[in-house]
Design an enzyme around this catalytic site. Structure first.
Site, PDB file in Angstrom:
ATOM      1  N   LYS A  66      -5.995   3.401   3.906  1.00  0.00           N
ATOM      2  CA  LYS A  66      -6.991   2.884   2.965  1.00  0.00           C
ATOM      3  C   LYS A  66      -7.976   3.967   2.523  1.00  0.00           C
ATOM      4  CE  LYS A  66      -6.703  -1.889   4.547  1.00  0.00           C
ATOM      5  NZ  LYS A  66      -7.232  -2.856   5.487  1.00  0.00           N
TER       6      LYS A  66
ATOM      7  N   GLU B 247      -1.544  -6.565  13.099  1.00  0.00           N
ATOM      8  CA  GLU B 247      -0.139  -6.454  12.699  1.00  0.00           C
ATOM      9  C   GLU B 247       0.690  -6.940  13.894  1.00  0.00           C
ATOM     10  OE1 GLU B 247       1.083  -5.007   9.784  1.00  0.00           O
ATOM     11  OE2 GLU B 247      -0.959  -4.795   9.038  1.00  0.00           O
TER      12      GLU B 247
ATOM     13  N   LYS C 155       0.816  -1.225   0.000  1.00  0.00           N
ATOM     14  CA  LYS C 155       0.000   0.000   0.000  1.00  0.00           C
ATOM     15  C   LYS C 155       0.845   1.268   0.000  1.00  0.00           C
ATOM     16  CE  LYS C 155      -3.412  -1.952   3.193  1.00  0.00           C
ATOM     17  NZ  LYS C 155      -2.668  -2.976   3.877  1.00  0.00           N
TER      18      LYS C 155
ATOM     19  N   GLY D 156      -3.379 -13.818  14.768  1.00  0.00           N
ATOM     20  CA  GLY D 156      -2.818 -13.344  13.489  1.00  0.00           C
ATOM     21  C   GLY D 156      -3.683 -12.317  12.789  1.00  0.00           C
TER      22      GLY D 156
END
Ligand code: ADP
Ligand code: ASP
Ligand code: MG
Length: 822
Positions: A690, A675, A587, A672
């Protein structure tokens, strides 16, 4: 009668030589045939290499010689079953090989290799192969072509043996023709002739017709005897639209005119040696190109009048190792005779010119020559125009080396406009610059020169654009083989065949890299064992990996970034500049500096590449493409509201179930979802990136610092390192515990919502009730609500898994496929 020529590839293996036998014996049932053969495949090269080795002295040449020896003996043993014939032949070949051994020994003692000696050495290849074939083919009579193919010294002739010596040989045509007629006055059913070799008509020295010259031997015999047809038997189905070793999608041409064939051969189509066409063309004898390995295939016919297939071009060919020398000066304008001086001078010095381009302003003439001739051409031209150069009326010669020349050929070009336009626009789109070009008024050929490094890409591009590839190909370079990259490579491996069959698209993974190592294979990697290969590969940093991709100049190249690395994102621009598209799951570039992103988009546009990043938001959900389509169709995005963090969804769902807040965060990490450093999720950083990306795609100039952050965790929790953060976290448990209880009682839920309205973006925790579309979102589900001029009352909703290796990889896969424009 017919003349059949079999090349080195057709006498290279047991299989091919047995096929030759069948073809010849069948042909001879219809009419007498003269069969011309080359040396066993690769033998001429080996004879020359061994000679060069011997000329250095010592005994190293002996090993090479032994392999030549063995090759012929093995062949005889494999194909001649009759013991008596085999013994006689072995004796004959032995004598030849012993002579050859003595010559090599002599060269090694004297340590000198002159033209005459080399010519004698290479003659043994055809002398031996023709003896083998003559014994194998039933009823064949052997002839010594040195007795009737005669050469003479000639400027502008071919370089004997293809190696460069000052003295060049040309065919002593009239003499040869009369000898050929005399020799074959009484034709046997099958005559067997060694190709390539000849003798000087004046000195009787052994000479040859140049590398690939067996085709020419056959053409001379066919022309002298007015043969019905000349058949060239080789290892491909016919004359193809391009060299099939370079363009796998090249296909057989049914018919070619002599002129087309001549143009293609002159520019490097190795399938026929260029001087071959002329002798048969003047006699109007057709040439058939046929495949020894596939005799049923009709092959290609070359003749004067052919059926018009409507295609503007018939084929293309190329030569490497070319150079351009440019003669310029204002004094050339309007002055008669400058070109005459240039070309006579080059001819006098035996320098062959194969391309000329002069602008109508007449102040410069560019000349294409072989790279090995260009220094001499430069020197003689500078000398010739020394006076003009001294007075400044002309400039010193300008030389560009390291080029390749391509020719596209077809007589139909004459009747169709737009061929040059199509050619140059295809090259432009592929980011290939043309250094010089020429088109004669006969309009059967457009030739142009490009940087040698661009050759493969240029040939593929032109072939695709004129012939439509039989299939498309994307050449992929994957960077990052973690969860997403690994899943992507698995998906490609499983889908490769299916996609080829259903979409005629070949997905070629050429390179795979992680942060430390890389493996690259131009022919395409086998994806079943790339992990092992990668682990045992040499160290290679990402920058080096990208450098090697750029050097390779892949056609339809795609760099797939499945890392989260800033270092890798910084390399995109160089890739795009070379026309390599970038598909990023990373990203960083799309959410980073706004101007840098605009620059990337412009670079992509300028160089015919694309920069795609659909999976940057909501993994495989089609959010970015959808917003882009809306904007492209003229709609205006007014508002975007989205839940984009699966991690925060998970934490607040678990909290609502009564778990302590710090424990919820810990579980999110352990499962999981978050992060490794959960602060990145809790600070909303990921969601900010985002919403910035979505807003930019919607056409707004927004950066991360413009996004209003309504944090639900006090800022001081983010000071210090991650361990301190974990220690402090339980202090928030009570407040979140009571908050969650209250929300349950009110029938509400917490959702971390990103919002953009009229160019202003914010992120923050919101309490939503049952009527809100976000209320039921759980786990890694994401939802994006897009309000536009057209979707005003009821916004467009996109919902589904917004995280996970498989769905993200599938999104990357989708971006890749979209590049093939299926
Ligand atoms: P031979 O040993 O039969 O003389 P060559 O190697 O000299 O064979 O020529 C055949 C080769 O020419 C083919 O294998 C192919 O790679 C190459 N080639 C180059 N251009 C073309 C083309 N346009 N059509 C067919 N073959 C070509
Ligand atoms: N054997 C020679 C060569 O390799 C001639 C030929 O094959 O046509 O060049
Ligand atoms: Mg050949």
């Amino acid at each position: 009668m017919k003349v059949l020529k079999f090349g080195g590839t057709s006498v290279g293996s047991v299989e091919s030589i047995l096929s030759l036998k069948k073809i010849v014996e069948k042909s001879a049932e219809e009419c007498p045939v003269i069969v011309v053969v080359s040396a066993l495949g690769g033998v001429t090269d080996k004879l020359i290499a061994t000679a060069r080795l011997a000329s250095k002295g010592g005994d190293a040449w002996r090993t090479e010689f032994e392999s030549i020896y063995k090759r012929h003996k093995d062949m005889i043993e494999a194909v001649i079953s009759d013991a008596e014939k085999s013994e006689a032949l072995l004796k004959e070949i032995d004598t030849l090989l012993e002579q050859l051994r003595s010559i090599y020994f002599g060269v090694s003692l004297v340590r000198d290799l002159g033209r005459k000696t080399l010519d004698v050495i290479v003659s043994y290849g055809e002398r031996m192969s023709s003896k083998i074939v003559a014994t194998l083919v039933e009823g064949a009579v052997w002839y010594d072509s040195r007795k009737f193919i005669k050469t003479e010294r000639k400027a502008g002739g071919f370089s004997a043996g293809g190696y460069h010596f000052a003295v060049k040989q040309g065919l002593a045509a009239d003499y040869t023709y009369s000898l050929v007629k005399e020799t074959f006055k009484n034709l046997p059913r099958i005559a067997l002739v060694p190709g390539f070799i000849s003798r000087d008509k004046d000195t009787d020295e052994v000479t040859n017709l140049g590398r690939g010259g067996s085709d020419y031997t056959a053409a001379i015999i066919a022309a002298a005897l007015d043969a019905e047809v000349l058949e060239i038997w080789t290892d491909v189905d016919g004359f193809m639209t391009a060299d099939p070793r370079v363009i796998p999608g090249a296909f057989r041409i049914d018919e070619l005119s002599y002129i087309e064939a001549m143009e293609l051969c002159n520019f490097g189509a190795k399938v026929i040696y260029p001087p071959t066409i002329y002798p048969v063309c003047v006699k109007n004898i057709p040439i058939k190109v046929k495949n020894t390995f596939n005799p049923e295939c009709v092959g290609t016919i070359i003749k004067e009048k052919i059926t018009n297939d409507g295609r503007p071009i018939k084929g293309m060919s190329s030569i490497k190792g070319t150079a351009i020398i440019t003669v310029t000066g204002l004094s050339m304008v309007g002055v008669v005779g400058v070109n005459q001086r240039i070309f006579s001078l080059l001819a006098d010095n035996g320098i062959s010119v194969y391309m000329v381009s002069q602008a109508s302003s007449e102040n410069s003439t560019s000349i294409g020559v072989r790279e090995e001739d260009v220094d001499e051409a430069e020197a003689v031209l500078n000398k010739e125009f020394a006076k003009e150069i001294e007075t400044g009326a002309m400039f010193p010669m300008r030389v560009i080396k390291g080029l390749s020349t391509i020719a596209i050929v077809g007589e139909n070009m004459r009747h169709k406009s737009g061929t040059a336009g199509k050619l140059f626009s295809a090259l432009g789109k592929s980011n290939i610059s043309v250094i010089a070009c020429a088109q004669g008024a006969s309009e059967t050929n457009i030739s142009f020169t490009i940087d040698a490094e661009d050759l493969g890409k240029a040939l593929n591009t032109i072939h695709d654009s004129f012939f439509g590839a039989e299939y498309k190909e994307l050449n992929l370079f994957v960077c990052g083989v973690g969860t997403v990259g690994g899943a992507l490579l698995d998906q490609i491996r499983l889908q490769q065949n299916n996609i080829f069959e259903t979409k005629r698209l070949r997905l070629n993974v050429i390179g795979v890299a992680n942060s430390r190592k890389a493996i690259v294979d131009r022919a395409g990697l086998d994806l079943s064992d790339y992990i092992e290969k990668l682990s045992s590969a040499e160290d290679c940093r990402c920058a080096e990996y990208v450098e090697s991709i750029i050097k390779m100049k892949p056609q339809n190249g795609v760099f797939v970034d499945c890392t989260a690395s800033e270092e890798v994102a910084r390399l995109y621009k160089e890739l795009l500049k070379c026309g390599v598209s970038v598909v990023a799951a990373n990203k960083i570039a799309a959410s980073g500096d706004y101007e840098a992103l605009m620059e990337l988009r412009k670079t992509a546009l300028d160089h015919g590449a694309k920069f795609l990043f659909e999976t940057n938001v909501a993994a495989g959900l089609p959010v970015i493409n959808t917003i882009e389509s809306l904007v492209n169709s003229g709609d205006k995005v007014l508002k975007i509201e989205a839940v984009l963090s699966g991690t925060l969804n998970y934490i607040f769902d678990t909290l609502a179930g009564g778990t302590r807040f710090s424990e919820c965060v810990r579980q999110a990490k352990e499962q999981g979802y978050s992060e490794p450093d959960p602060r990145i999720d809790l600070s909303g950083k990921d969601v900010i990136r985002k919403i910035v990306i979505l807003s930019r795609v919607a056409g707004y100039k927004i950066s991360q610092s413009d996004v209003e952050k309504n944090l639900f965790i006090p800022a001081e929790f983010f000071d210090g390192d991650v361990d301190e953060f974990w220690k402090k976290l339980p202090r928030l448990d009570d407040e979140f515990g009571s908050g969650a209880k209250r929300m349950n009682e009110e029938g509400k839920r917490w959702k971390f919502v990103a919002k953009m309205e009229n160019g202003r973006a914010s992120v923050g925790l919101q309490s939503v009730d049952r009527s809100d579309p976000f209320y039921n979102l759980t786990g890694s589900n994401n939802m994006v609500a897009i309000t536009t001029e057209r979707y005003k009352e009821s916004p467009m909703l996109i919902q589904g898994y917004g995280a996970g290796a498989a769905v993200t990889a599938a999104g990357v896969f989708g971006d890749i496929l979209s590049l093939a424009c299926l």
